[in-house]
Scaffold this active site. Structure first.
Site, PDB file in Angstrom:
ATOM      1  CG  ASP A  51      13.095  17.166 -24.369  1.00 55.13           C
ATOM      2  OD1 ASP A  51      13.338  18.176 -25.064  1.00 55.13           O
ATOM      3  OD2 ASP A  51      13.466  17.054 -23.195  1.00 55.13           O
ATOM      4  CB  ILE A  52       7.966  18.500 -26.886  1.00 51.84           C
ATOM      5  CG1 ILE A  52       7.655  17.355 -27.855  1.00 51.84           C
ATOM      6  CG2 ILE A  52       7.141  19.739 -27.240  1.00 51.84           C
ATOM      7  CD1 ILE A  52       6.243  16.813 -27.752  1.00 51.84           C
TER       8      ILE A  52
ATOM      9  CD  GLU B   7       8.622  16.229 -21.556  1.00 45.97           C
ATOM     10  OE1 GLU B   7       9.224  17.096 -20.898  1.00 45.97           O
ATOM     11  OE2 GLU B   7       7.935  15.331 -21.026  1.00 45.97           O
TER      12      GLU B   7
END
Length: 304
Positions: free
Chosen positions: A175-176, A218
């Site tokens: 994920d970001i 995300e």
């Protein structure tokens, strides 16, 4: 003074014109490589050879497919024929093994263990509709990569296949980092831009046969076929580096973007269900974030 007019005599005339304008296609409806599923191949040449060889017009990787397995060609009378090329395991038309078979609109071709193609006559409008229908069912609307449902369906199939054949299968979840902060600081349009750009860069980094999907928000998933833990970690590191070295700019404002990744591999731990692979990869993703973010973690790195 005369006027140029276009007259339509009947709906039948229109349908007849559309039928005459129809083009023959093969549509992949099942395949070992999920990147092929939904692919439409226009039969515009005199013959199209399918098989494992790079010399084939359509290269297909699947257990049981010969180097040059079969071909589709148009006969002098305009009909399309399916011809087996002496394959080891045979070519099937609507479930029946054939040496030569004449195809009708909607017929299904099966070669190998998992590859199924549909023969279909389509006009331009039907082709566009088919493409949009496929994309809406399998693709994420924002990033245009595969969606969560498609990923989960594929994971179940691949997990069962790899267990049965004792083939390596790895999953990378990432994920970001600090994505909420990106949204709060720069706005949601900027967040959407970051999601799209991340998806684009990772798509450019991974192999065509790997399945890349948006898992939610995300978080993303990357399913790596025939990849052991070492290969998976190398792939994850390439992805991390690709994002770390990419410049993200929205409305003229630079945005710092990094990702954290966790990797898990079938057979390295006690995984009995497809969902166990997700749980394991998520565990290492959490460790990567706890360890400082912008890094990769996996069983082979952390030792458990």
């Amino acid at each position: 003074m005369s006027e140029d007019k276009t007259s339509v005599h009947s709906i039948a005339d229109l349908l007849g014109q559309a039928k005459q304008a129809s083009t023959a296609y093969l549509i992949v409806i099942a395949a070992r490589s999920q990147a092929l599923v939904g692919k439409m191949v226009k039969l515009s040449r005199s013959e199209m050879v399918m098989g494992r060889s790079t010399e084939c017009n359509m290269q297909v990787e699947d257990n049981g497919i010969s180097r040059k397995h079969c071909k589709v060609m148009q006969a002098p009378n305009g009909q399309f024929q399916l011809i087996d090329l002496g394959s080891t395991n045979g070519t099937f038309l609507n479930g029946t093994k054939v040496s030569v078979g004449t195809m009708q609109d909607g017929d299904k071709i099966q070669i190998g263990e998992m590859t199924v193609l549909k023969f279909q006559m389509q006009d331009q409008l039907e082709e566009e509709y088919q493409r949009k229908l496929y994309e809406s069912a399998t693709r994420d609307g924002l990033t245009k990569i595969f969606n969560k449902k498609y990923f989960l369906d594929t994971l179940r199939k691949e997990f069962a296949y790899c267990v049965r054949h004792q083939v390596a299968l790895s999953l990378v979840m990432f994920d970001i980092d600090h994505f909420k902060k990106i949204n709060d600081t720069y706005g949601h349009p900027a967040g959407d831009h970051v999601l799209q750009r991340v998806a684009q860069r990772i798509s450019e980094t991974v192999r065509q046969e790997d399945l890349f999907a948006r898992y939610g928000g995300e978080e993303f998933a990357l399913l790596l076929r025939e990849s052991n833990s070492e290969k998976a970690v190398r792939c994850a590191e390439r992805c991390r580096r690709a994002i770390d070295t990419t410049e993200f700019t929205f409305a003229g404002t630079p945005i710092r973007v990094t990702i954290s990744l966790g990797s898990a591999t079938l057979f390295e731990t006690d995984l009995s269900q497809p969902e166990d692979l997700i749980v394991a990869a998520d565990k290492y993703l959490y460790r990567a974030k706890k360890g400082g973010r912008n890094r990769v973690d996996a069983f082979s790195i952390s030792g458990g």
